[in-house]
Design a protein around this motif. Structure first.
Motif, short mmCIF file in Angstrom:
data_model
loop_
_atom_site.label_atom_id
_atom_site.label_comp_id
_atom_site.label_asym_id
_atom_site.label_seq_id
_atom_site.Cartn_x
_atom_site.Cartn_y
_atom_site.Cartn_z
N PRO A 1 0.82 -1.22 0.00
CA PRO A 1 0.00 0.00 0.00
C PRO A 1 0.85 1.27 0.00
CG PRO A 1 -0.84 -1.57 1.61
CD PRO A 1 0.46 -2.11 1.13
N LEU A 2 1.98 1.25 0.74
CA LEU A 2 2.87 2.42 0.76
C LEU A 2 3.48 2.64 -0.62
CD1 LEU A 2 4.80 1.70 4.11
CD2 LEU A 2 2.74 3.08 3.80
N ALA A 3 3.91 1.54 -1.24
CA ALA A 3 4.53 1.64 -2.57
C ALA A 3 3.51 2.08 -3.61
CB ALA A 3 5.14 0.29 -2.96
N GLU A 4 2.25 1.74 -3.38
CA GLU A 4 1.20 2.18 -4.31
C GLU A 4 0.98 3.69 -4.18
OE1 GLU A 4 -1.94 -0.56 -3.23
OE2 GLU A 4 -1.55 -1.79 -5.02
N ASN A 5 1.02 4.18 -2.94
CA ASN A 5 0.81 5.62 -2.71
C ASN A 5 1.88 6.47 -3.38
OD1 ASN A 5 -1.46 5.25 -1.19
ND2 ASN A 5 -0.37 5.26 0.78
N THR A 6 3.11 5.96 -3.42
CA THR A 6 4.22 6.77 -3.94
C THR A 6 4.51 6.46 -5.40
OG1 THR A 6 5.80 5.08 -3.28
CG2 THR A 6 5.35 6.82 -1.68
N GLY A 7 3.84 5.46 -5.97
CA GLY A 7 4.12 5.08 -7.35
C GLY A 7 5.28 4.11 -7.47
N GLN A 8 5.97 3.83 -6.36
CA GLN A 8 7.11 2.91 -6.43
C GLN A 8 6.69 1.48 -6.75
OE1 GLN A 8 10.07 3.78 -3.07
NE2 GLN A 8 8.30 5.01 -2.60
N ILE A 9 5.39 1.22 -6.68
CA ILE A 9 4.90 -0.10 -7.03
C ILE A 9 5.21 -0.43 -8.50
CG2 ILE A 9 2.58 0.70 -7.67
CD1 ILE A 9 3.44 -2.63 -5.94
N VAL A 10 5.35 0.60 -9.33
CA VAL A 10 5.59 0.32 -10.76
C VAL A 10 6.96 -0.32 -10.97
CG1 VAL A 10 5.81 1.36 -13.05
CG2 VAL A 10 3.89 1.99 -11.57
N PRO A 11 8.08 0.32 -10.53
CA PRO A 11 9.37 -0.38 -10.67
C PRO A 11 9.45 -1.66 -9.83
CG PRO A 11 9.63 1.73 -9.49
CD PRO A 11 8.24 1.71 -10.06
N LEU A 12 8.86 -1.66 -8.64
CA LEU A 12 8.90 -2.86 -7.80
C LEU A 12 8.15 -4.02 -8.47
CD1 LEU A 12 9.53 -4.42 -5.21
CD2 LEU A 12 7.55 -3.33 -4.12
N GLY A 13 6.97 -3.73 -8.98
CA GLY A 13 6.17 -4.76 -9.63
C GLY A 13 6.86 -5.30 -10.87
N ARG A 14 7.54 -4.42 -11.60
CA ARG A 14 8.28 -4.83 -12.79
C ARG A 14 9.42 -5.76 -12.39
NH1 ARG A 14 10.75 0.07 -14.45
NH2 ARG A 14 8.71 0.78 -15.16
N TRP A 15 10.09 -5.42 -11.29
CA TRP A 15 11.20 -6.25 -10.80
C TRP A 15 10.70 -7.64 -10.39
CZ3 TRP A 15 12.30 -8.35 -5.93
CH2 TRP A 15 13.61 -8.88 -5.79
N VAL A 16 9.58 -7.70 -9.67
CA VAL A 16 9.03 -8.99 -9.25
C VAL A 16 8.69 -9.83 -10.50
CG1 VAL A 16 7.13 -10.18 -8.06
CG2 VAL A 16 8.11 -8.11 -7.06
N LEU A 17 8.08 -9.18 -11.48
CA LEU A 17 7.72 -9.89 -12.71
C LEU A 17 8.96 -10.47 -13.39
CD1 LEU A 17 5.48 -10.50 -14.89
CD2 LEU A 17 6.14 -8.34 -15.97
N GLU A 18 10.03 -9.66 -13.48
CA GLU A 18 11.28 -10.14 -14.09
C GLU A 18 11.85 -11.33 -13.33
OE1 GLU A 18 12.91 -5.87 -15.89
OE2 GLU A 18 13.67 -6.64 -13.97
N GLN A 19 11.90 -11.20 -12.01
CA GLN A 19 12.44 -12.29 -11.18
C GLN A 19 11.65 -13.57 -11.40
OE1 GLN A 19 15.20 -11.86 -9.03
NE2 GLN A 19 15.22 -9.98 -10.23
N ALA A 20 10.32 -13.44 -11.34
CA ALA A 20 9.45 -14.61 -11.38
C ALA A 20 9.52 -15.30 -12.74
CB ALA A 20 8.01 -14.20 -11.07
N VAL A 21 9.54 -14.51 -13.80
CA VAL A 21 9.56 -15.07 -15.14
C VAL A 21 10.90 -15.78 -15.41
CG1 VAL A 21 9.68 -14.38 -17.58
CG2 VAL A 21 7.77 -13.62 -16.16
#
Ligand code: C2E
Ligand code: MG
Ligand code: MG
Ligand code: MG
Length: 284
Positions: A79-99
């Motif tokens: 929720p904190l990362a969503e408020n600041t927009g940091q969820i975008v790079p974080l989510g991209r990183w998780v996607l890269e790791q997982a794939v």
């Protein structure tokens, strides 16, 4: 607030609330740069075929290894990362790791079915203009087949979304990526929206399996899940159930026709090596 209520009410100091507020403050301060500092890591929780016990894949779940507060769960920092927009790079990183991880599993594992990976998407990512390009780039870079990736989107992020908002998701589904409706049944489910949402998997929230943890199960919970499974299968969707903690739940949910189970009974979220071990055991 206590004053407003009048009478002889008084406010009781809640030391836990204070501690939580202080932690939230310090998490918020440390969040920028945490990705660059390499403080996040991904755990994987197995998804198991309820009828055959075979490992179908795993859900990627992000954690924050905080140098002061220890390992922090996603409910506290997403929720904190969503408020600041940091969820975008974080989510991209998780996607890269997982794939990348799924591609490694597929390369090293030759069982009945190539293992797949599920990744959670925040509503903020869903509305980001680069999402479709990012997903296809990550797949291209890794060489993982789109069919081996499933993106989990919560029901609340999609209900009420207009056709325009659904376009990116539809384009991702057109690539061959599966879309799952996460935490299904916790909000105000608009069942008729299942007709046109680009989803192929319903993930039932663990609230539904709760009444089946021991014999005999709650008859109302059994009826509700039976109805959802019949609806989902009638629409060509598969059903995954969260929160399978006991063998009783696994039995009931299998008998009700649920396809895939996830929960502590099968395995807690764990480092990727543990999935590798599970997959090897499956292949032998
Ligand atoms: P979710 O997607 O519904 O994930 C399932 C949650 O249930 C996970 O919590 C998992 O550890 C927990 N769980 C699994 N099996 C059991 C069980 O048998 N019993 C119980 N009581 N719990 C079980 P976790 O890891 O704390 O994640 C919480 C939520 O954070 C996730 O819920 C998801 O919405 C979000 N999340 C996690 N990783 C990411 C991510 O990379 N991106 C985004 N946007 N959200 C994420
Ligand atoms: Mg999920
Ligand atoms: Mg879920
Ligand atoms: Mg859930």
């Amino acid at each position: 607030r206590a004053k407003e209520l009048g009478g002889n009410r008084y406010e009781v100091a809640d030391p836990d609330a204070d501690a939580r507020a202080i932690t939230r403050h310090s998490l918020t301060n440390r969040l920028p740069g945490a990705l660059e500092r390499g403080e996040f890591f991904v755990e994987y929780q197995p998804l198991i075929g309820l009828s055959d016990g075979v490992v179908h894949g795993a859900e990627a779940l992000v954690r924050w290894g905080h140098p002061v507060h220890g390992v922090i769960g996603p409910d506290r920092f997403i929720p904190l990362a969503e408020n600041t927009g940091q969820i975008v790079p974080l989510g991209r990183w998780v996607l890269e790791q997982a794939v990348r991880q799924a591609e490694v599993w597929q390369r090293n594992h030759h069982g009945a079915r190539p293992p797949r990976v599920n990744v959670n998407l925040s509503p903020i990512q869903l509305h980001h203009p680069d999402l479709v390009a990012e997903v296809s780039r990550v797949l291209d870079d890794s060489g993982l087949a789109p069919e081996a990736l499933c993106l989990e989107v919560t029901e609340s992020a999609l209900i009420g979304a207009d056709q325009d908002a659904l376009k990116p998701l539809r384009r991702i589904a057109d690539l061959g990526v599966e879309i799952a409706l996460d935490d299904f049944g916790t909000g105000y489910s608009n069942l008729s929206s299942l007709r046109w949402l680009p989803v192929s998997v319903l993930k039932l929230d663990r609230a539904f399996s709760r009444g089946m943890s021991h014999h005999p199960a709650d008859p109302v919970d059994l009826k509700i899940v039976e109805g959802i499974v019949s609806l989902a299968h009638g629409l060509g969707l598969s059903v995954t159930v969260e929160g399978v903690e006991t063998s009783a739940q696994a039995d009931y949910l299998r008998d009700l026709g649920c396809d895939t189970g996830q929960g502590w009974y099968y395995g807690r979220p764990a480092p990727p090596e543990q999935m590798g071990t599970l997959l090897l055991a499956d292949a032998s």
